[in-house]
Enzyme design. Structure first.
Site, PDB file in Angstrom:
ATOM      1  N   SER A 187       0.833  -1.199   0.000  1.00 32.52           N
ATOM      2  CA  SER A 187       0.000   0.000   0.000  1.00 32.52           C
ATOM      3  C   SER A 187       0.875   1.260   0.000  1.00 32.52           C
ATOM      4  O   SER A 187       1.628   1.480  -0.948  1.00 32.52           O
ATOM      5  CB  SER A 187      -0.951  -0.050   1.197  1.00 32.52           C
ATOM      6  OG  SER A 187      -1.966   0.905   1.081  1.00 32.52           O
ATOM      7  N   ASP A 247     -10.215  -3.577  -4.836  1.00 33.98           N
ATOM      8  CA  ASP A 247      -9.433  -2.551  -4.154  1.00 33.98           C
ATOM      9  C   ASP A 247      -9.595  -1.221  -4.889  1.00 33.98           C
ATOM     10  O   ASP A 247      -9.509  -1.177  -6.122  1.00 33.98           O
ATOM     11  CB  ASP A 247      -7.960  -2.991  -4.146  1.00 33.98           C
ATOM     12  CG  ASP A 247      -7.045  -2.039  -3.414  1.00 33.98           C
ATOM     13  OD1 ASP A 247      -7.521  -1.054  -2.824  1.00 33.98           O
ATOM     14  OD2 ASP A 247      -5.817  -2.296  -3.436  1.00 33.98           O
ATOM     15  N   HIS A 276      -8.562  -4.578  -0.654  1.00 39.71           N
ATOM     16  CA  HIS A 276      -7.228  -4.063  -0.330  1.00 39.71           C
ATOM     17  C   HIS A 276      -6.603  -4.858   0.826  1.00 39.71           C
ATOM     18  O   HIS A 276      -7.253  -5.107   1.842  1.00 39.71           O
ATOM     19  CB  HIS A 276      -7.358  -2.582   0.038  1.00 39.71           C
ATOM     20  CG  HIS A 276      -6.065  -1.857   0.192  1.00 39.71           C
ATOM     21  ND1 HIS A 276      -5.162  -1.694  -0.834  1.00 39.71           N
ATOM     22  CD2 HIS A 276      -5.505  -1.237   1.270  1.00 39.71           C
ATOM     23  CE1 HIS A 276      -4.125  -0.998  -0.410  1.00 39.71           C
ATOM     24  NE2 HIS A 276      -4.304  -0.715   0.864  1.00 39.71           N
TER      25      HIS A 276
END
Length: 301
Positions: free
Chosen positions: A163, A243, A275
Site C-alpha cells: 500500500s 481494491d 485491499h
C-alpha cells in the site's frame, strides 16, 4: 461565541482535521508483538535501532541457519498504513515476514519509519532510505548487525512495500537507480496493492506532505523519466479486483512498460478481493496464492 475547537475543516479516509489544527486519527492504537524465535519454522527475529534522532528502527528476520557460512537473499520491507498508521511490529506484519522468511529462505529487514502527524511526509521516505543505507553498510562484513554481516547476500537484495509502503518502495528503487547503493545489487521490487496518485486519497497525501509539488509531485505520480531509472531488473505488482487502488497499480504497470526501463514487469491480480486482504485473512486460498507468488519471485534466479 461557540468554540472553534470542534469545527472540522477536512475529513479523509484515515483522519480528520479540526480548525485549531488538531488531527484525529481513525486508526485504533496499533498492537505490537515482540520479536521471537519460531520453534516451528526456525525463523528468528530481533529489533534493531538504526537511528535515534530521528527515531528509525527495524525488525530483522533470519531463517534457520544450517551452516555458519550460509548466505541468504535479503528483502527490505516497507509496511503500509496510509503514511499515518500501522507498524513493522504489528502482528500481521510479523506473521507475514516470518512466513516469507521461512518459505523463501530470506533475511527480511522490516523498517519502522516516522508517521504523520508526528512526523509529516517526507519522513517516511527519508527514514526508509536511511534504513536501506544502513543495510548497505554491512556489505564489507563490518556493520553493526552480525546477522547481516555473516549471512546476507548483497547480490540478491529485494525491495518490497504494501500500500503506502509500495509508494515508498518505488522512491527507494528510483534512488538506487539514480544515485546508487554501493556494493548492493537490487534484483527486484515487489509492490503489493501500491498507492500512487489518481484517487480520492491524493488530497490527503498533499496535506500530509506540507512541501509538495501538487498532483504532479513525482512521489505521487512518478514520471516516465523516473520509472526508467528504477535500480532493479524485475518488478512484480500485486493488485486486488475490489481494491480502490486497483487501477493505480495497473497504471503503474503500464507506465513502467512504456517508460524505457529495461527490466521485466509482471502484474498479478487477485479476483474478488479487497485491499490488503492477504493480511486480514492470511490462510485464505487467495492469500496463500499471493504468498506463494511473492516467495517464488524471491527464489527466481
Amino acid at each position: 461565541m461557540a468554540s472553534t475547537d470542534s469545527e472540522i475543516v477536512k475529513e479523509f479516509r484515515f483522519f480528520r482535521v479540526y480548525k485549531d489544527g488538531r488531527i484525529e486519527s481513525f486508526f485504533p492504537p496499533c498492537p505490537k508483538v515482540p520479536p521471537s524465535d519460531d520453534p516451528v519454522t526456525g525463523v528468528r527475529s530481533k529489533d534493531v535501532t538504526i537511528s535515534s534522532e530521528p527515531s528509525v528502527s527495524a525488525r530483522i528476520f533470519i531463517p534457520k541457519v544450517s551452516d555458519p557460512n550460509q548466505k541468504f537473499p535479503l528483502l527490505f520491507l516497507v509496511h503500509g498504513g496510509g503514511f499515518c498508521g500501522m507498524s513493522a511490529f504489528a502482528p500481521r506484519y510479523h506473521l507475514f515476514c516470518n512466513t516469507v522468511s521461512a518459505q523463501a529462505g530470506a533475511i527480511i529487514v522490516s523498517v519502522e519509519y516516522g508517521l504523520f502527524p508526528d512526523r509529516p511526509i517526507p519522513a517516511c521516505y527519508e527514514d526508509s532510505w536511511a534504513a536501506l543505507q544502513w543495510v548497505a553498510s554491512h556489505v564489507s562484513g563490518n556493520g553493526p548487525e552480525p546477522w547481516l554481516n555473516d549471512h546476507a547476500d548483497f547480490n540478491k537484495v529485494f525491495i518490497s512495500g504494501v500500500s503506502a509502503g509500495g509508494n515508498i518502495s518505488h522512491t527507494l528503487a528510483f534512488r538506487v537507480g539514480s544515485i546508487g547503493l554501493p556494493g548492493v545489487k537490487v534484483v527486484g521490487m515487489i509492490l503489493v496493492h501500491p498507492y500512487f496518485g489518481g484517487t480520492e486519497d491524493d488530497e490527503m497525501w498533499l496535506l500530509m506532505c506540507p512541501n509538495n509539488g501538487g498532483l504532479q509531485d513525482p512521489r505521487l505520480k512518478p514520471p516516465a523519466e523516473d520509472l526508467a531509472k528504477l535500480g532493479c531488473e524485475r518488478v512484480l505488482i500485486f493488485v486486488a479486483e475490489k481494491d480502490h487502488l486497483n487501477v493505480v497499480g495497473k497504471n503503474y504497470h503500464e507506465d513502467l512498460k512504456k517508460s524505457g526501463w529495461g527490466g521485466r514487469v509482471e502484474l498479478f491480480e487477485s479476483h474478488g478481493e479487497e485491499h490488503v486482504f492477504h493480511m486480514n485473512n492470511p490462510k485464505s486460498e487467495k492469500a496463500v496464492e499471493v504468498i506463494n507468488k511473492f516467495v517464488s519471485f524471491l527464489k527466481q534466479d
